[in-house]
Design a protein around this motif. Sequence first.
Motif, PDB file in Angstrom:
ATOM      1  N   ALA A 283       4.188  -4.590  -6.021  1.00 21.20           N
ATOM      2  CA  ALA A 283       3.902  -3.959  -7.305  1.00 21.20           C
ATOM      3  C   ALA A 283       3.106  -2.673  -7.111  1.00 21.20           C
ATOM      4  O   ALA A 283       2.504  -2.159  -8.044  1.00 21.20           O
ATOM      5  N   ALA A 284       3.117  -2.152  -5.860  1.00 20.35           N
ATOM      6  CA  ALA A 284       2.428  -0.899  -5.507  1.00 20.35           C
ATOM      7  C   ALA A 284       0.911  -0.996  -5.704  1.00 20.35           C
ATOM      8  O   ALA A 284       0.235   0.006  -5.872  1.00 20.35           O
ATOM      9  N   LEU A 285       0.388  -2.214  -5.675  1.00 19.98           N
ATOM     10  CA  LEU A 285      -1.054  -2.411  -5.830  1.00 19.98           C
ATOM     11  C   LEU A 285      -1.796  -2.085  -4.535  1.00 19.98           C
ATOM     12  O   LEU A 285      -2.961  -1.695  -4.565  1.00 19.98           O
ATOM     13  N   CYS A 286      -1.114  -2.276  -3.398  1.00 19.24           N
ATOM     14  CA  CYS A 286      -1.785  -2.095  -2.105  1.00 19.24           C
ATOM     15  C   CYS A 286      -0.982  -1.253  -1.115  1.00 19.24           C
ATOM     16  O   CYS A 286      -1.513  -0.841  -0.096  1.00 19.24           O
TER      17      CYS A 286
ATOM     18  N   ASP B 213      -0.984  20.153  -3.390  1.00 16.80           N
ATOM     19  CA  ASP B 213      -2.218  20.613  -4.049  1.00 16.80           C
ATOM     20  C   ASP B 213      -3.361  19.600  -3.922  1.00 16.80           C
ATOM     21  O   ASP B 213      -4.448  19.801  -4.482  1.00 16.80           O
ATOM     22  N   GLY B 214      -3.103  18.491  -3.204  1.00 14.53           N
ATOM     23  CA  GLY B 214      -4.151  17.494  -2.985  1.00 14.53           C
ATOM     24  C   GLY B 214      -4.179  16.377  -4.008  1.00 14.53           C
ATOM     25  O   GLY B 214      -4.883  15.379  -3.820  1.00 14.53           O
ATOM     26  N   SER B 215      -3.408  16.499  -5.083  1.00  8.82           N
ATOM     27  CA  SER B 215      -3.360  15.430  -6.088  1.00  8.82           C
ATOM     28  C   SER B 215      -2.440  14.309  -5.600  1.00  8.82           C
ATOM     29  O   SER B 215      -1.654  14.493  -4.674  1.00  8.82           O
ATOM     30  N   ILE B 216      -2.535  13.158  -6.247  1.00  7.76           N
ATOM     31  CA  ILE B 216      -1.771  11.978  -5.836  1.00  7.76           C
ATOM     32  C   ILE B 216      -0.626  11.736  -6.810  1.00  7.76           C
ATOM     33  O   ILE B 216      -0.840  11.649  -8.025  1.00  7.76           O
ATOM     34  N   ASP B 217       0.575  11.628  -6.272  1.00 11.54           N
ATOM     35  CA  ASP B 217       1.764  11.341  -7.086  1.00 11.54           C
ATOM     36  C   ASP B 217       1.894   9.820  -7.215  1.00 11.54           C
ATOM     37  O   ASP B 217       2.176   9.125  -6.234  1.00 11.54           O
ATOM     38  N   ILE B 218       1.698   9.308  -8.421  1.00 12.40           N
ATOM     39  CA  ILE B 218       1.758   7.847  -8.625  1.00 12.40           C
ATOM     40  C   ILE B 218       3.054   7.419  -9.324  1.00 12.40           C
ATOM     41  O   ILE B 218       3.197   6.258  -9.703  1.00 12.40           O
ATOM     42  N   SER B 219       4.008   8.328  -9.474  1.00 12.39           N
ATOM     43  CA  SER B 219       5.235   8.016 -10.226  1.00 12.39           C
ATOM     44  C   SER B 219       6.022   6.873  -9.581  1.00 12.39           C
ATOM     45  O   SER B 219       6.529   5.984 -10.278  1.00 12.39           O
ATOM     46  N   LYS B 220       6.103   6.867  -8.245  1.00 13.19           N
ATOM     47  CA  LYS B 220       6.850   5.793  -7.575  1.00 13.19           C
ATOM     48  C   LYS B 220       6.105   4.459  -7.709  1.00 13.19           C
ATOM     49  O   LYS B 220       6.728   3.411  -7.896  1.00 13.19           O
ATOM     50  N   ALA B 221       4.787   4.509  -7.652  1.00 10.94           N
ATOM     51  CA  ALA B 221       3.984   3.289  -7.801  1.00 10.94           C
ATOM     52  C   ALA B 221       4.203   2.679  -9.183  1.00 10.94           C
ATOM     53  O   ALA B 221       4.356   1.458  -9.326  1.00 10.94           O
TER      54      ALA B 221
ATOM     55  N   GLU C 287       6.506  -1.535 -12.558  1.00  8.49           N
ATOM     56  CA  GLU C 287       7.267  -1.925 -13.751  1.00  8.49           C
ATOM     57  C   GLU C 287       8.454  -2.810 -13.380  1.00  8.49           C
ATOM     58  O   GLU C 287       8.802  -3.739 -14.111  1.00  8.49           O
ATOM     59  N   GLN C 288       9.068  -2.536 -12.234  1.00 11.75           N
ATOM     60  CA  GLN C 288      10.204  -3.355 -11.794  1.00 11.75           C
ATOM     61  C   GLN C 288       9.752  -4.776 -11.458  1.00 11.75           C
ATOM     62  O   GLN C 288      10.456  -5.751 -11.757  1.00 11.75           O
ATOM     63  N   PHE C 289       8.564  -4.910 -10.861  1.00 13.30           N
ATOM     64  CA  PHE C 289       8.066  -6.251 -10.567  1.00 13.30           C
ATOM     65  C   PHE C 289       7.711  -7.002 -11.854  1.00 13.30           C
ATOM     66  O   PHE C 289       7.900  -8.222 -11.945  1.00 13.30           O
ATOM     67  N   GLN C 290       7.216  -6.265 -12.856  1.00 13.63           N
ATOM     68  CA  GLN C 290       6.928  -6.899 -14.148  1.00 13.63           C
ATOM     69  C   GLN C 290       8.202  -7.485 -14.762  1.00 13.63           C
ATOM     70  O   GLN C 290       8.165  -8.528 -15.429  1.00 13.63           O
ATOM     71  N   VAL C 291       9.337  -6.811 -14.538  1.00 15.27           N
ATOM     72  CA  VAL C 291      10.630  -7.316 -15.038  1.00 15.27           C
ATOM     73  C   VAL C 291      10.946  -8.658 -14.377  1.00 15.27           C
ATOM     74  O   VAL C 291      11.370  -9.612 -15.039  1.00 15.27           O
ATOM     75  N   SER C 292      10.728  -8.747 -13.066  1.00 18.88           N
ATOM     76  CA  SER C 292      10.961 -10.018 -12.352  1.00 18.88           C
ATOM     77  C   SER C 292      10.085 -11.121 -12.924  1.00 18.88           C
ATOM     78  O   SER C 292      10.556 -12.234 -13.197  1.00 18.88           O
TER      79      SER C 292
END
Length: 499
Positions: free
Chosen positions: A60-63, A73-81, A86-91
């Motif tokens: 679930a991209a928690l870890c 630019d040093g920021s973190i892209d969390i879109s894949k997480a 959300e996909q694990f929530q569906v399961s």
Amino acid sequence: MSDRQTKTDVILIGAGIMSATLGALLKELVPEWNIKVFEKLAKPGEESSNEWNNAGTGHAALCELNYTNEKPDGSIDISKAIKINEQFQVSKQFWSYLVNRKLITNPQEFIKALPHMSLVQGESNVTFLKKRFEALSNNPLFQGMEYSDNPEKLEEWIPLIMNGRTSKDPIAATKIDSGTDVNFGALTRMLFDHLKNNKVEVHYKHSVKDIKRTSDGSWEVKVLDMDSGKMEHHTSKFVFIGGGGGSLPLLQKTGIPESKHIGGFPVSGLFMVCKNPKVIEQHHAKVYGKAKVGAPPMSVPHLDTRFINGKKALLFGPFAGFSPKFLKTGSNLDLIRSVKPNNILTMLAAGVKEMALTKYLIQQVLLSNEKRMEELREFIPNAKLEDWEIVVAGQRVQVIKDTEAGKGTLQFGTEVVSATDGSVAALLGASPGASTAVHVMLEVLEKCFPQHIKEWEPKIKEMIPSFGVSLSGNPDLFKDIDKSTSQTLGLSKKEPVNS
């Protein structure tokens, strides 16, 4: 040789978590359809779905740090997480539906609450982890995540990892208690019991030898009954190929245009398993580190509490390796046989581009037990060789295909390949795999049965209330669903629903 020929509505190839999930969804949506399953092994869930052949992480991209990249630019892209979560929530929603309907029981036998943690060392990695924590903790899907770079707090969280640590390098971790350990082998077996109870024909020790199109557009599946030695011919309007690493060769046999210019790169794995109960009891979390430079994403080191056969276990790994087999029970000729005139250039291009990966895999294959212990001691400084043994994990086949990034690009995700008319589909790839099985099988339904989706939608929403909705953008809905699924699956303090 038998000329036995039968017709059915749906054929599922492979008795793993994917076929089990698709079968369970179809039985709810169209219970009158006839479904047949063919599996070459004697039992369900014996390859990639088996509890000893995967990490058992409810992804679930928690870890998992590879789902959050640092941008230029040093920021973190969390879109894949967000997407993976959300996909694990569906399961979880579908599993809860099955439990509430008493179609499967005793969810604690396949899912348990377990903290998920990320652990890093070194100043730059600590900086990255703090930025990742700040980015994720603002999102409702990741609420409850904690961050600490205080050694005393870390000793509370992970005493086994902190005990005996002498390095002066900065160290930090994040922790979230909503993580899970999932026994996908147990879940697969439960789902197949449910399917057999609902008139699904499941044929074990039946090996699919060929798949051909018939004149009326159906598919003829040629199947060897391995006990009798007789060949059977089964025709169906729809075929799903869910054979793990064995899916690619079967997809190639269909001859559909979508099967061209796709190759497979097999990667094997090993886990170290703790034999000392006193050590096992000192750890209670899934702790993921950062992959070494040049290592593929599926080789991120992690120290995992697991629950297998009703017992608490402790595993470390995975250590990658190379085998030409596409399945643990496959043939050493699998890789060679998968090379076709239409994909040879794709495969060669990948070979040139992935020299670093090839070098890494060779190094992993040549690792001695003592070298593996050195890697383990980065997690458990006081680890002793006599407390650990090696277990061979599952075989994964990473997809190679031509993309916008160039010819022969190695893919590390899971993807569905389907015919234009939706009559046949195959699941290729590995991680995050089983965790997102319900989402992926809904994708199969949408691709292959677009004419039915509108009439199925009310039932799908009954099973998966968030269907078609972003949980990240609807915090109240997420809160309600998370509370409900956690209670049903026994992940909260209230008791799970039993039979």
